[in-house]
Motif scaffolding. Structure first.
Motif, PDB file in Angstrom:
ATOM      1  N   PRO A 128     -17.430  16.773   3.386  1.00 20.33           N
ATOM      2  CA  PRO A 128     -17.439  18.235   3.284  1.00 20.33           C
ATOM      3  C   PRO A 128     -16.243  18.715   2.464  1.00 20.33           C
ATOM      4  O   PRO A 128     -15.193  18.055   2.435  1.00 20.33           O
ATOM      5  N   ALA A 129     -16.402  19.853   1.796  1.00 22.27           N
ATOM      6  CA  ALA A 129     -15.364  20.346   0.886  1.00 22.27           C
ATOM      7  C   ALA A 129     -14.018  20.498   1.578  1.00 22.27           C
ATOM      8  O   ALA A 129     -12.972  20.155   1.008  1.00 22.27           O
ATOM      9  N   ALA A 130     -14.020  20.993   2.812  1.00 20.40           N
ATOM     10  CA  ALA A 130     -12.760  21.200   3.524  1.00 20.40           C
ATOM     11  C   ALA A 130     -12.084  19.864   3.829  1.00 20.40           C
ATOM     12  O   ALA A 130     -10.851  19.736   3.728  1.00 20.40           O
ATOM     13  N   GLN A 131     -12.875  18.867   4.191  1.00 20.51           N
ATOM     14  CA  GLN A 131     -12.309  17.553   4.477  1.00 20.51           C
ATOM     15  C   GLN A 131     -11.760  16.919   3.197  1.00 20.51           C
ATOM     16  O   GLN A 131     -10.670  16.338   3.198  1.00 20.51           O
ATOM     17  N   ALA A 132     -12.504  17.039   2.112  1.00 18.64           N
ATOM     18  CA  ALA A 132     -12.036  16.495   0.839  1.00 18.64           C
ATOM     19  C   ALA A 132     -10.726  17.155   0.417  1.00 18.64           C
ATOM     20  O   ALA A 132      -9.807  16.479  -0.071  1.00 18.64           O
ATOM     21  N   ALA A 133     -10.616  18.463   0.633  1.00 19.83           N
ATOM     22  CA  ALA A 133      -9.391  19.186   0.279  1.00 19.83           C
ATOM     23  C   ALA A 133      -8.215  18.682   1.108  1.00 19.83           C
ATOM     24  O   ALA A 133      -7.091  18.563   0.600  1.00 19.83           O
ATOM     25  N   ARG A 134      -8.463  18.373   2.374  1.00 17.69           N
ATOM     26  CA  ARG A 134      -7.382  17.864   3.237  1.00 17.69           C
ATOM     27  C   ARG A 134      -6.921  16.485   2.764  1.00 17.69           C
ATOM     28  O   ARG A 134      -5.721  16.208   2.711  1.00 17.69           O
TER      29      ARG A 134
ATOM     30  N   ASP B 252      -7.344  16.485  -9.950  1.00 22.21           N
ATOM     31  CA  ASP B 252      -7.834  17.100  -8.723  1.00 22.21           C
ATOM     32  C   ASP B 252      -9.313  17.443  -8.851  1.00 22.21           C
ATOM     33  O   ASP B 252     -10.094  17.265  -7.895  1.00 22.21           O
TER      34      ASP B 252
ATOM     35  N   ALA C 280     -15.828  13.314  -4.450  1.00 25.85           N
ATOM     36  CA  ALA C 280     -16.031  13.481  -3.000  1.00 25.85           C
ATOM     37  C   ALA C 280     -17.233  14.353  -2.672  1.00 25.85           C
ATOM     38  O   ALA C 280     -17.747  14.307  -1.537  1.00 25.85           O
ATOM     39  N   ASP C 281     -17.711  15.123  -3.659  1.00 26.28           N
ATOM     40  CA  ASP C 281     -18.824  16.043  -3.427  1.00 26.28           C
ATOM     41  C   ASP C 281     -20.079  15.284  -2.978  1.00 26.28           C
ATOM     42  O   ASP C 281     -20.481  14.305  -3.608  1.00 26.28           O
TER      43      ASP C 281
ATOM     44  N   ARG D  83     -12.387  16.025  -6.493  1.00 20.95           N
ATOM     45  CA  ARG D  83     -13.362  16.867  -5.781  1.00 20.95           C
ATOM     46  C   ARG D  83     -14.789  16.533  -6.190  1.00 20.95           C
ATOM     47  O   ARG D  83     -15.700  16.508  -5.347  1.00 20.95           O
ATOM     48  N   ASP D  84     -14.999  16.252  -7.465  1.00 20.34           N
ATOM     49  CA  ASP D  84     -16.340  15.905  -7.937  1.00 20.34           C
ATOM     50  C   ASP D  84     -16.808  14.587  -7.327  1.00 20.34           C
ATOM     51  O   ASP D  84     -17.977  14.451  -6.946  1.00 20.34           O
TER      52      ASP D  84
END
Length: 484
Positions: free
Chosen positions: A453-459, A441, A448-449, A445-446
């Protein structure tokens, strides 16, 4: 005076230095024993593909399938704005068909053939994707790229998608097992040559093809191997899994309409395996098929480079952090390595980040300088860093008998005369020391950074983790586009 046919043949034999063989001698020479005919592995695989179901997959295989998918989505997002992908998008956009499928991390839409190719390229450009260590195949790229593009055009459930992904990876890796290492040693890029089978198998499964149609799909895939190892270190390397994805998708679609092929394209004398390899071990396809899964052996890279360098990077980071060694303290770094390390990653003076991914000298130096081996450490910036340049001249890999490809033996000599020893049997990310879900995970995240955007990557990450529960697997693709 003219020469008759017998005289002419005799003269030709003498001119060529051919040994004289009497009829009696020829009769006494025993004929080599006939080879046993190969099993009908093309049909066997087609039946396996046709009969597979999500409910029949072991829990551990389902879990690894989800991890393979999540890792693939992460690397596809991460590579989506590399210059390689920009060039490919620009080159292909004027010729694309209907906007049927998405590209991760971008806003453009393409027809499914080109989308499969482009996502396959993006997912491999960092050399950060999954690896089947028995064959060095990167399994998910060709398979996931093909079926996600198709799933956007023809929606399928997450369970059916995961079943197709596992089946495709299984077929791809088992076929690779048949011919590895001879096929790879000859110079073929095995992801590009076996990838079309995985993609064709997975798309055939999603499309519900009959056994006969699936045989044809595998046969058409056999006619489309792609990729040579000379491409390593250039944009061309990522072309191979991208093209494999599109080739397999193309094969299944043609087969679905009745486009025929030989029914024995994998196994026969002039078929795929016997044409491109001097080794064929058919038991690698037949033994335990449907019960023992190669996809359960998939691994995920913590370092964005050739897998044979991972033990050395792991060792360097351990010495740097554990012994508080600074690059300027180092006099030399001596490595005992397997021959593949220098064969695959022996570039002494990489000029680009892509070349750095195939330089053991750069990999070890940058690990000591920056304490990591991610994509940032294999960028154009990193290979030109003066500190890295100075240290890589002190890295001395030596091919040593008895050292396994998964191993490295490292001795760091410091300027004050002290030496530090590290031996690695299995690097982090191997089957023996797999990356945890938390680490995967974090890697996602790294990657996608800076792209999502962080929220979109989390989704997107959450959707990947819940793949078996999705009603429409194509939701992952749509959620991962720029501006979604």
């Amino acid at each position: 005076m003219g020469m008759n046919r017998r005289s002419l043949l005799g003269a030709a034999g003498l001119a060529l230095g051919a040994p004289a063989v009497t009829v009696a001698q020829a009769a006494e020479t025993p004929a080599p024993p006939p080879k046993a005919p190969p099993p009908p592995v093309t049909k066997i695989l087609a039946e396996f593909i046709h009969d597979s179901s999500y409910d029949g997959l072991p829990d551990a295989v389902r879990r690894e399938g989800v991890r393979s998918f999540l890792n693939w989505v992460g690397v596809a997002i991460g590579g989506s704005h590399h210059e390689t992908v920009d060039i490919a998008v620009s080159a292909l956009q004027p010729f694309s068909g209907p906007p049927q499928a998405s590209l991760f991390g971008r806003s453009e839409r393409f027809d499914i053939m080109n989308a499969a190719f482009l996502n396959g390229v993006a997912s491999h450009i960092f050399d950060f994707d999954d690896t089947h260590l028995k064959t060095i195949i990167h399994p998910a790229g060709p398979v996931a790229s093909a079926i996600l593009a198709h799933a956007e055009m023809k929606p399928v459930s997450g369970k059916d998608f995961l079943d197709a992904l596992v089946v495709g990876i299984e077929v791809e890796c088992r076929i690779g097992n048949v011919v590895y290492p001879n096929h790879y040693d000859a110079g073929w890029h095995i992801t590009g040559t076996c990838g079309p089978f995985g993609a064709a198998a997975a798309v055939s499964k999603l499309m519900g093809l009959s056994v006969e149609q699936t045989i044809y799909a595998l046969g058409l895939a056999a006619s489309q191997p792609v990729g040579l190892r000379e491409s390593f270190g250039s944009m061309n390397k990522s072309f191979n899994p991208g093209r494999a994805a599109a080739n397999g998708l193309f094969a299944a679609i043609l087969a679905s309409k009745g486009f025929t092929s030989s029914e024995k394209m994998i196994e026969v004398r002039r078929g795929w395996a016997q044409t491109i390899s001097t080794k064929q071990d058919w038991s690698q396809i037949t033994d335990g098929l449907g019960h023992r899964y190669e996809s359960a052996l998939n691994t995920y890279k913590p370092f964005a480079c050739g897998i044979v360098m991972h033990p050395a990077i792991d060792a360097a980071i351990q010495v740097r952090d554990g012994e508080h060694v600074k690059p300027e303290d180092i006099k030399s770094v001596d490595l005992k390595v397997h021959p593949l390390v220098l064969e695959l990653t022996g570039k002494t003076a990489p000029r680009t980040g892509l070349e750095g991914k195939f330089s053991i000298y750069h990999a070890v130096a940058v690990a000591f300088v920056e304490g990591a081996g991610g994509e940032k450490q294999f960028s154009d910036r990193a290979v030109k860093d003066p500190r890295v340049l100075a240290l890589r001249a002190k890295v001395n890999p030596v091919v040593t008998p008895g050292v396994d490809p998964a191993q490295v033996d490292m001795v760091v000599t410091l300027n004050d005369g002290r030496t530090i020893h590290r031996h690695i049997d299995h690097a982090i990310g191997s089957v023996e020391k797999p990356m945890t879900d938390v680490q995967l995970d974090a890697k996602f995240r790294d990657l996608a950074d800076g792209i999502l955007p962080a929220a979109q990557a989390a989704r997107v990450l959450t959707l990947c983790r819940s793949l078996p529960d999705l009603k429409d697997a194509g939701e992952v693709a749509r959620a991962g586009v720029q501006g979604a």
